[in-house]
Scaffold this motif. Structure first.
Motif, PDB file in Angstrom:
ATOM      1  N   LEU A   5      23.951  73.910  60.971  1.00 44.02           N
ATOM      2  CA  LEU A   5      23.759  74.337  62.360  1.00 44.02           C
ATOM      3  C   LEU A   5      23.557  73.104  63.228  1.00 44.02           C
ATOM      4  CD1 LEU A   5      23.457  76.846  64.172  1.00 44.02           C
ATOM      5  CD2 LEU A   5      21.002  76.788  63.706  1.00 44.02           C
ATOM      6  N   THR A   6      24.326  73.014  64.312  1.00 43.69           N
ATOM      7  CA  THR A   6      24.248  71.831  65.161  1.00 43.69           C
ATOM      8  C   THR A   6      23.271  72.051  66.312  1.00 43.69           C
ATOM      9  OG1 THR A   6      26.164  72.627  66.435  1.00 43.69           O
ATOM     10  CG2 THR A   6      26.602  71.108  64.623  1.00 43.69           C
ATOM     11  N   MET A  31      21.360  72.587  56.887  1.00 45.30           N
ATOM     12  CA  MET A  31      21.335  71.284  57.545  1.00 45.30           C
ATOM     13  C   MET A  31      21.267  71.484  59.057  1.00 45.30           C
ATOM     14  SD  MET A  31      21.554  68.681  55.353  1.00 45.30           S
ATOM     15  CE  MET A  31      22.187  67.345  56.361  1.00 45.30           C
ATOM     16  N   LEU A  32      20.414  70.707  59.688  1.00 50.28           N
ATOM     17  CA  LEU A  32      20.194  70.796  61.129  1.00 50.28           C
ATOM     18  C   LEU A  32      20.469  69.420  61.719  1.00 50.28           C
ATOM     19  CD1 LEU A  32      19.127  73.109  62.957  1.00 50.28           C
ATOM     20  CD2 LEU A  32      16.876  72.067  62.775  1.00 50.28           C
ATOM     21  N   GLU A  48      17.620  59.763  54.481  1.00 48.34           N
ATOM     22  CA  GLU A  48      18.363  60.692  55.325  1.00 48.34           C
ATOM     23  C   GLU A  48      18.623  62.010  54.614  1.00 48.34           C
ATOM     24  OE1 GLU A  48      21.866  58.929  56.981  1.00 48.34           O
ATOM     25  OE2 GLU A  48      20.692  57.942  58.558  1.00 48.34           O
ATOM     26  N   GLY A  49      18.882  63.025  55.425  1.00 44.14           N
ATOM     27  CA  GLY A  49      19.052  64.375  54.914  1.00 44.14           C
ATOM     28  C   GLY A  49      20.052  64.525  53.778  1.00 44.14           C
ATOM     29  N   VAL A  92      12.000  70.029  57.247  1.00 41.81           N
ATOM     30  CA  VAL A  92      12.035  68.570  57.081  1.00 41.81           C
ATOM     31  C   VAL A  92      12.652  68.002  58.346  1.00 41.81           C
ATOM     32  CG1 VAL A  92      12.659  66.659  55.573  1.00 41.81           C
ATOM     33  CG2 VAL A  92      12.375  68.950  54.607  1.00 41.81           C
ATOM     34  N   GLU A  93      11.809  67.564  59.260  1.00 42.62           N
ATOM     35  CA  GLU A  93      12.238  67.190  60.609  1.00 42.62           C
ATOM     36  C   GLU A  93      11.204  66.237  61.203  1.00 42.62           C
ATOM     37  OE1 GLU A  93      13.686  66.459  63.926  1.00 42.62           O
ATOM     38  OE2 GLU A  93      14.872  68.123  63.089  1.00 42.62           O
TER      39      GLU A  93
END
Length: 231
Positions: free
Chosen positions: A99-100, A77-78, A58-59, A6-7
């Motif tokens: 993960l950033t 979560m990204l 939003e996520g 989902v991006e």
């Protein structure tokens, strides 16, 4: 491994598809939170990679809605947000990992494999039980006492949502969303699916487990005859 990405950043999605498909994974993608939520609720995935900043929803809101509807698919979560308060927000919404950006694809793969392995081990041991009704989440087998029940996929999905919430009631909206997302069909199709589920689960049984809660929805529970609501 089947992944949902989902991006909304198309080059990143293309990079993820190229990397994971080369390793034998199956992928689906959603460009915004609403589409992502619909896919996550209506289709099975081993894990979800969910961006924080998404169009339409939003996520964190996607994630909270998933968990409210009983979807326990592992979610990573990204995001570019790397401050502790942001991470806490993600985990409190129901994230399994965080993960950033920028990130290494190999690290993402290792994190996802760890999440999927842990979830499969957890699912293998998870059996939902209400009275003499059992739903094995690993095999999706359903038994009432010693009798195996053969359910349509929609009926089994409704049963899982209600058993996970039991003894609490589940609203009609929640059940419709579990089956069709934001696009329920015309007419009262939910009533038809509940009828089929009742016929399979409660047909011929002295103790009825599926109960109608007027103006709310349905619940599955063992109740004394004097306390049971209308069927």
């Amino acid at each position: 491994m089947r992944l949902l990405i989902v991006e909304d950043h198309a080059p990143l999605v293309a990079s993820l598809f190229a990397y994971f498909e080369a390793r034998g994974a199956q992928l689906d993608a959603a460009p915004d939170g609403v589409v992502g939520l619909h896919l996550a609720v209506t289709q099975p995935f081993d894990a979800i990679v969910l961006d924080w900043m998404l169009p339409r929803m939003e996520g964190p809101q996607v994630l909270r809605t998933l968990r409210e509807h009983g979807i326990d698919t592992p979610v990573l979560m990204l995001t570019a947000r790397d401050q502790l308060p942001d991470k806490l927000t993600g985990f409190r919404a129901g994230a399994d990992d965080y993960l950033t950006k920028p990130f290494d694809l190999e690290e993402l793969e290792l994190r996802l494999l760890a999440l999927v392995t842990r979830a499969r081990g957890r699912s293998a041991r998870r059996v939902l039980e209400v009275g003499d009704l059992r739903l094995d989440l690993a095999t999706l087998d359903v038994h009432r006492a010693d009798r195996r029940l053969h359910l349509f996929p929609a009926s089994r999905k409704l049963l899982q949502v209600m058993m996970q919430a039991s003894p609490a009631a589940v609203s009609r909206h929640q059940l419709e969303y579990a089956l069709w997302g934001d696009e329920p069909p015309d007419g009262d199709m939910l009533r038809s699916h509940i009828y089929e589920l009742r016929r399979s689960v409660d047909g011929g049984q002295a103790v009825k487990l599926i109960h109608t809660i007027p103006r709310v929805g349905y619940r599955i529970a063992v109740e004394r005859a004097a306390d049971a609501p209308a069927q």
